[in-house]
Design an enzyme around this catalytic site. Structure first.
Site, PDB file in Angstrom:
ATOM      1  N   GLU A  52      47.720  42.883  43.450  1.00 39.31           N
ATOM      2  CA  GLU A  52      48.638  43.432  42.455  1.00 39.31           C
ATOM      3  C   GLU A  52      49.991  42.729  42.509  1.00 39.31           C
ATOM      4  OE1 GLU A  52      49.948  44.996  39.386  1.00 39.31           O
ATOM      5  OE2 GLU A  52      48.189  46.139  40.029  1.00 39.31           O
TER       6      GLU A  52
ATOM      7  N   SER B 213      47.671  47.554  34.802  1.00 34.47           N
ATOM      8  CA  SER B 213      48.520  46.893  35.783  1.00 34.47           C
ATOM      9  C   SER B 213      48.864  45.476  35.329  1.00 34.47           C
ATOM     10  CB  SER B 213      47.816  46.823  37.138  1.00 34.47           C
ATOM     11  OG  SER B 213      47.681  48.096  37.712  1.00 34.47           O
TER      12      SER B 213
ATOM     13  N   ASP C 297      51.645  40.408  39.580  1.00 28.15           N
ATOM     14  CA  ASP C 297      52.888  40.840  38.938  1.00 28.15           C
ATOM     15  C   ASP C 297      53.949  39.742  38.984  1.00 28.15           C
ATOM     16  OD1 ASP C 297      51.813  43.290  38.345  1.00 28.15           O
ATOM     17  OD2 ASP C 297      52.857  44.387  39.920  1.00 28.15           O
TER      18      ASP C 297
END
Length: 590
Positions: free
Chosen positions: A291, A506, A295
């Site tokens: 993640e 996400s 990002d």
């Protein structure tokens, strides 16, 4: 609407409408009354044992804020393009003055703590004094709160935490203390919901830019959302923040490989790292977080050379029963908010994206309200906060059965928090060319927060078209989400030195956030204030700069879920961004 919704919404209304605490009588009641209680242990958690009586925990006490109603009013005024105060964001000191506790609150709470032998001078206080913290052994916390602490273990992650199923406070403190933690807040261990698939052959950007349906790259998103060719004009004055929780580390080696492959001019570009409450950012490649890697790769790639900031906040399990230091409280939102409240105006990013969520019902209302109020404070200071809508459709972010957690196990849709907070902008997911709603896009209606006035018209219109479909499965008067959407499938990223594909809101959240960061760059370059809290602008006309998504749905809980349609819908909100239209709507040109 089911009766259990009514009691929760009444609680939220009472918190928001409360004024400064009224004077208490000189003879204060010693009677303990229940402050928070769970009908059952949240799903996924099982009783595991009893912590040692001398094991220490850090009790955080949220004091009633003196004038949150005025802060909320200011938030909407500075965020409303039609208001004379639009863009006049509040300073750190102005926010502090509005949320500082009433003097009587401080006196009563400190007297209570002193009666339990706590040195008032040793208290850890937030910037505004609305949070205080003290480290105490388990047996003392149990005495203070009339509670029994136990150890609970999460069945899928193995995380262990120390919690209670109910706690009490002296009757005279109920109007002065909003929440005490760690108590009844279990959460779902606050984990990202992104999914991944390993790519066996590493592709070059040039081979895949033709279609986002096959493989999503930076160039694909730039073309799709009309940012191609825009060069940030105020990169040293604008910043894009990404939050990291649950031990997610952003690896610099992975970032460099990503840039080498997809944005060579940024090969040596990196981000600023901020560690909060024991947060870390290990550069051991085997500890990279998929993640966090994603990002930072897409936040930086889409906004280069705008400053990027990665906030790594500690506060996730496991609990260590024989440790001589406070047990981990698993409350990263508040730890992060506490840190952000200490920053001056030029230290806070204008845009911040967060890709983590819990089921709303796993977060007690008192805790959810205080976290949401913290987000409002940042919005009032001019920050655009974006959160993912979750990846469970109308169901759970963890994929569990769709049952209420009130002891009745009623079949219901399960909204996501913080997506249900009315002071943040929530991003749903799309897929395909042309774009349609992706089936996992979280969306629905809060059981805690009532619908804010800025979205009443469009949501009521959607509900009228829905009719009695799913009656009783959701709270039709709750805050509706998502507000917007972005692409959420087939993202190529570099993780542990290898190419992988990512899916999830996400992925959509930092993507939409990047477009907003570029818009803020253009505003700052034109000597205008940043957008700040987006929703009043979006719902009053900004939505016209988005691409309406009219096909697809978000099934779950044994249903087809909600359907996307013309205008706002609880699958993709108002749709995906068009950067050039956003600039035009803001009175700016490329």
């Amino acid at each position: 609407m089911a009766p259990w919704y009514l009691s929760i919404i009444f609680l939220v209304f009472a918190v928001y409408s409360s004024a400064a605490p009224s004077p208490s009588s000189t003879s204060l009641s010693k009677r303990l009354l229940t402050k928070s209680s769970l009908a059952q242990v949240p799903r996924g958690w099982n009783l595991h044992g009893t912590p040692p009586r001398h094991h220490t925990i850090k009790l955080r006490i949220g004091l009633r804020q003196s004038n949150f109603a005025e802060l909320e009013r200011a938030l909407f005024q500075v965020s409303d393009p039609s208001h004379i105060r639009y863009g006049l964001h509040l300073s750190k000191e102005e926010v502090k003055d509005l949320i500082a506790p009433h003097p009587e609150t401080l006196t009563l709470v400190e007297s209570w703590l002193a009666s339990h032998g706590i040195d008032i001078d040793s208290l850890d206080r937030s910037t505004a004094g609305d949070w205080i913290a003290v480290v105490v052994p388990i047996h003392q916390a149990e005495s203070m709160l009339g509670a029994d602490y136990r150890t609970y273990k999460h069945e899928s992650t193995g995380a262990e935490i120390v919690r209670v199923t109910s706690y009490r406070l002296p009757e005279h403190l109920h109007d002065h203390i909003d929440v005490v933690h760690p108590t009844t807040m279990f959460g779902g261990t606050l984990r990202p919901t992104v999914s991944r698939t390993r790519i066996r052959q590493r592709d070059t950007g040039a081979a895949v830019d033709a279609s986002c349906s096959t493989l999503t790259t930076l160039k694909c998103l730039q073309d799709l959302y009309n940012t191609a060719g825009y060069k940030p004009r105020a990169p040293s004055k604008n910043a894009y923040g990404i939050t990291g929780y649950a031990g997610q580390f952003a690896n610099l080696a992975d970032l460099k490989l990503f840039y080498q492959q997809y944005l060579p001019e940024a090969t040596n570009f990196t981000f600023k790292e901020v560690l909060i409450n024991g947060g870390q950012n290990s550069q051991n490649l085997s500890q990279a977080g998929v993640e966090a890697d994603f990002d930072m790769q897409y936040a930086g790639g889409l906004t280069f050379p705008t400053q990027n900031i990665f906030y790594s906040t500690g506060g996730s399990p496991p609990y260590i029963p024989d440790a001589n230091s406070p047990s981990n409280t698993n409350e990263p939102y508040q730890d992060w908010l506490d840190y952000m409240s200490t920053l001056q105006e030029d230290e806070i990013p204008q845009t911040i994206a967060t890709s983590y969520a819990d089921d709303e019902e796993s977060v007690p209302p008192d805790y959810a309200i205080r976290a949401c109020q913290g987000f409002a404070q940042l919005g009032a200071r001019g920050v655009s906060l974006l959160f993912g809508s979750g990846d469970g459709g109308v169901g759970s972010t963890e994929g569990s059965a769709c049952f209420s957690n009130d002891g009745k196990n009623t079949t219901v849709f399960l909204p996501s928090f913080p997506a249900t907070c009315p002071y943040v902008t929530v991003v749903g997911g799309t897929t395909g060319i042309p774009e349609v709603a992706v089936e996992f896009s979280g969306g629905g209606f809060s059981n805690y927060f009532s619908r804010p006035s800025y979205q009443s018209e469009v949501v009521n219109s959607y509900l009228q078209g829905l009719g009695t479909t799913y009656a009783g499965l959701f709270n039709s008067t709750g805050r509706a989400y998502p507000d917007v959407a972005a692409f959420s499938t087939n993202f190529t990223t570099i993780y542990e030195g290898q190419s992988e594909l990512l899916y999830g809101t996400s992925a959509a959240t930092p993507t939409f956030g990047a477009v907003i960061s570029l818009a803020n760059d253009a505003l700052i370059a034109a000597n205008k204030p940043p957008l700040g809290f987006l929703n009043p602008w979006l719902y009053s006309g900004g939505y016209k700069a988005l691409n309406d998504i009219t096909s697809g749905s978000n099934p779950g809980c044994g249903t087809a879920g909600f359907s996307a349609g013309v205008g706002w819908d609880p699958v993709t909100g108002f749709g995906t961004p068009d950067f050039q239209k956003i600039l035009a709507a803001l009175g700016l040109g490329q």
